[in-house]
Design a protein around this motif. Structure first.
Motif, short mmCIF file in Angstrom:
data_model
loop_
_atom_site.label_atom_id
_atom_site.label_comp_id
_atom_site.label_asym_id
_atom_site.label_seq_id
_atom_site.Cartn_x
_atom_site.Cartn_y
_atom_site.Cartn_z
N LYS A 51 0.82 -1.21 0.00
CA LYS A 51 0.00 0.00 0.00
C LYS A 51 0.86 1.26 0.00
N ASP A 52 0.50 2.17 -0.90
CA ASP A 52 1.08 3.51 -0.97
C ASP A 52 2.59 3.54 -1.15
N ASP A 53 3.18 2.50 -1.75
CA ASP A 53 4.60 2.53 -2.06
C ASP A 53 4.76 3.10 -3.46
N TRP A 54 4.74 4.42 -3.57
CA TRP A 54 4.77 5.09 -4.86
C TRP A 54 6.15 5.08 -5.50
N GLY A 55 7.15 4.59 -4.81
CA GLY A 55 8.47 4.46 -5.40
C GLY A 55 8.63 3.16 -6.14
N ASP A 56 7.70 2.22 -5.93
CA ASP A 56 7.83 0.90 -6.53
C ASP A 56 6.46 0.22 -6.56
N GLY A 57 6.05 -0.27 -7.71
CA GLY A 57 4.87 -1.12 -7.76
C GLY A 57 3.53 -0.45 -7.96
#
Length: 97
Positions: A51-57
């Protein structure tokens, strides 16, 4: 011309500020997709994993939102070797993914 104003509102207001340096390349890609006539089919390898890992995935979330705001026949196909990741991603996407 932006064909998907609902998507662009989401991208500019919510996604781009979280993507950091990646925002520019995503913007160019979606602008390119908007220039295509007809439905868009996207194939993604690797899916959202946390959730909310906007740097990856988070590409899964962006692609899903784009196709749901685009032509009716647009589709996203996302694959991953990790069952936990695909189970998680399935809970985040709509029926066109």
């Amino acid at each position: 011309m932006r064909k998907s104003p609902e998507f662009w509102s989401f991208f500019d207001g919510e996604a781009a500020p979280r993507l950091g340096l990646r925002a520019n390349t995503f913007r160019k890609m979606f602008e390119h997709l908007d220039r295509l006539d007809g439905p868009v089919h996207i194939i993604e390898t690797g899916c959202a994993r946390s959730k909310d890992d906007w740097g990856d995935g988070q590409s899964t979330i962006l692609f899903d939102r784009y196709i749901h705001c685009h032509a009716a026949e647009s589709k996203l196909y996302s694959v991953d070797i990790n069952k936990a990741a695909t189970d998680y991603a399935k809970a985040l996407v709509g029926p066109k993914t």
